[in-house]
Design a protein around this motif. Sequence first.
Motif: not given
Length: 720
Positions: A557-565, A572-575, A579-585, A607-613
Motif C-alpha cells: 500500500g502507501a509507500e511515500g508521502i509529500a505535503k503540498v499546501g 501507492m506501491q503497487r497495483e 487499478d488497470p494493469k501497469g498503473q498505480v495511484k 520484467g521478471e519481478g514486480w514494479m512499483g513506487l
Amino acid sequence: MSPRLLSAVSVFALLASPALSQSFNRIASFPVIANMADGEDKSRESSAEIISVSKDGNTLIYTDSPLGGVGLIDITDAKAPKPLGNIDLHGEPTTAYIIGDKAVVGVNTSESYANPSGRLAIIDIATATETGSCDLGGQPDSVAVAPDESFIAVAIENERDEDLGDGGLPQMPAGYVVKLPLKDGAPDCANLQKIDMTGLANVGGEDPEPEFVDINAAGEIVVTLQENNHIVVIGADGQIASHFSAGEVVLENVDTKTDGKLDFTTTTDPIPREPDGVQWIDNDHFATANEGDWKGGSRGFTIWKKDGTIVWDSGNSLEHAIIGIGHYPEKRSKAKGIEPEGMEFARFGDTPYLFVLSERGSVAAVYDVTDLAAPKLTQLLPSGISPEGVMAIPSRNLLVTANEADLGEDGAARAHVMIYELSDAAPAYPMLTSAGAETLIGWGALGALASVEGVEGRLFAASDSVYSAMPSIYEIDITSKPAKIIAQTVVTRGGQPAQKLDIEGLTSDGEGGFWLTNEGNAEKLVPHAILRVNAKGEIREEISLPVELLAHQTRFGAEGIAKVGNVLWVAMQREWGDDPKGQVKLLAYDLDAKEWSAVAYPLEPKGEGWMGLSELTVHGDHAYVIERDNLIGDAAVVKKIFRVKLADLKPVKLGETLPVIAKEEVRDLIPELKSLTNGYVVDKVEGLAFDHEGNAWIVTDNDGVDDSSGETLFWNAGKL
C-alpha cells in the motif's frame, strides 16, 4: 578499563578517529553462479564458503557445499574477476587450500552422524581434475598448511546431530586431528598421523569435536574444540603441548530477545566462548572467533597466549560497532547475535591486521593488532550475506571474503566472493553510522527519508516493520562523512511504542512533527493509513485510507508521502484490485475538506519481478518518485527517479476514471548502486529527500539484515 567490557563510547571513538593513511575498499563482487557452465540450471543453490589463493595471488579456490565441489576464479585483474569453472568432488567439500600447482580439499562423505567418513582430495589446478585422495577416516572440517609447506593438519570433527536430544555432547564417534606430511607438494597418505583429543576438555571430553586448525612458523598446531569450549596446542612433534578451557564471558548492554526491538540493556549470565575460527598471530599468540554454539553466543573474539593466558577480549565492543553501522541482526538476538566465525591474520607492510568475520552481521572487521593488548578497530567492511571464509593476499594488497548464503530461490541475493584492496583511498563504507552518538542507537531498515524546511544539514529517516516494537524516526547529520545518526525518536501511541506500524513514507508537517504512511497488511490486522506525530513522536492523528479503496486492498500500500499546501499526496506501491494493469495511484487527501481524490501513475514495463513506487517527495515545481523492480544484482533492471510537474497533478474523485499523468525520467540509479561500494545492485532503493541546497539524497532499505547483506547505501546524488 576492563578489556572484557569496552564501552560503546570507546568503540565509537575508535571508528570516529581521523581517517587512516590507507584503507580497504571493495573493488569487485563475483557471483559464484558465474562459475556454472552455459546450459546449467543457475537457479540451483550454490555457495562460497572456505577460500584459498595460489602463491602468485592470481587464482582463488572456494568450497561449494551445495554443488558438491569447488570453484575457481581468476583474479589476475582483481577488479574484473573471471570464472574458471567448478570441479565436482562427489561429496561435501568443507575446506580447500592451494599448495603450488595443486589444491587439497577436505571432502565429507559421511553416511550419517554415527558413521562419519571423509577424504582429502588432491586437485591439479591446471587441468581442474582430481588426481588423488587420502582416506581421513572421519568427517573433515578445517585444513591448514604449515608456513614452510612441510605438512598439513586436518580437523576431523565428526560433528554432532543438533536435533538429537538437546544437541549437546557426547555424541560418538570422537573427533581427532590428522597430521599429514607433504612430499613434493603432495600429501604423503602413507604416513598419516591421527592425534587423539579425548580426555582433555571438561565439556564432553570423551567426544572432542575439533572445529578449526592453524599452524605457526614453529610447526605448532592450534585447534579449537568449539562444542567442548576448549583449545588445544599440538607441538611440532605431534604431541599435545598444552590445552585449556576457552572460559566464559559476561556481556553488558546487549540485546538477548528476538522481539522486533533493538534494546541493548541486558547483562548476560556467564556464556561459554565456544570458539570457531582460530589464527596464529605469531609463534606465541593466536586469536579465536567466538561464535558460540549450543550453549549460546559470546559475540566476540579473544587474543590468547598459547599457554591459555587471555591478552585481550573484545567483550561487547565488536557487536556495538556493528550496531553502529546498522548491521545488527535483531532476529538473532535470542541466539548468537552477530556470530563471529571466520578470521584471518596477515601483515600488510608494517601493519599486522586481524580480520574477523561476523556471519550474521555480514561484516568483515579490520583490526590493527600492533599492540596485542589494545587492538584498534580500523574498519568495518561490507560483505555479501553470511561471510564464511576470508583470505588475505598482502603481496597484492588484497583481501577476499567468501559469502555462503544463497537466497536465489526467493529472488534475493546469490552467494558472492568479494575482493577488497588496501590503498590510499578514503573508506567508502559505512555511508551512514550512529557511531559517536551520546547513547548507543540501533537502526536499520530505513524505508523513508525527508527534509524539514529551515533545518539545514539534517535529514530524517524512518524504520519500517522490521522493528515492529520500536518504530522510530532518526535524525541524520549530513554534514559529516560518513553521515551520522544523532538522535532517535520512537513513535508512540498512548505513551507506549506504537504497535502494528510499517512506516514507508515520511514528510514534515511544517509544525515540528511529521506525517507518516503506514503500509498495511489485512492478514495481520495492520491498517493502511496516514498518521501525524508531534516532535516527541506521539501519534496525534490517524487517517485511514478510504473504504472504497480498501475493498480492493493488497499488502503493498502507501509507500511515500509529500505535503503540498494543505494536500497530502500518497504514493501507492503497487497495483490494487481496481487499478488497470501497469498503473498505480497517487492519492491526494485534502486536509481542509477531508476528502480523497487521485491520479493514475504509469509504471515502467514489468520484467521478471514486480514494479512499483518506493518514495514520493516534492522539490520546486515537481513531485519526484522512486520507481523500482524487486530484483537484485545483474537481474535488476529498473531503479530510477522520475518526476511529475505539480501543475499536472489534477486529481479527481475516487470512482471516476483517473487521469494518467505524464512522467519524466530523471536518473537511472543502477550505475551508482554498482559503483558506490562495488557491490551487487541491491533491491530496495526506498528513500529520497532534498537538502536545503537542493541536493538529492538517497537511502536503501537493508531489511534489518534479514536475508540481506545489511548494507545501507546513503549518498548525495547532487542536483537532479
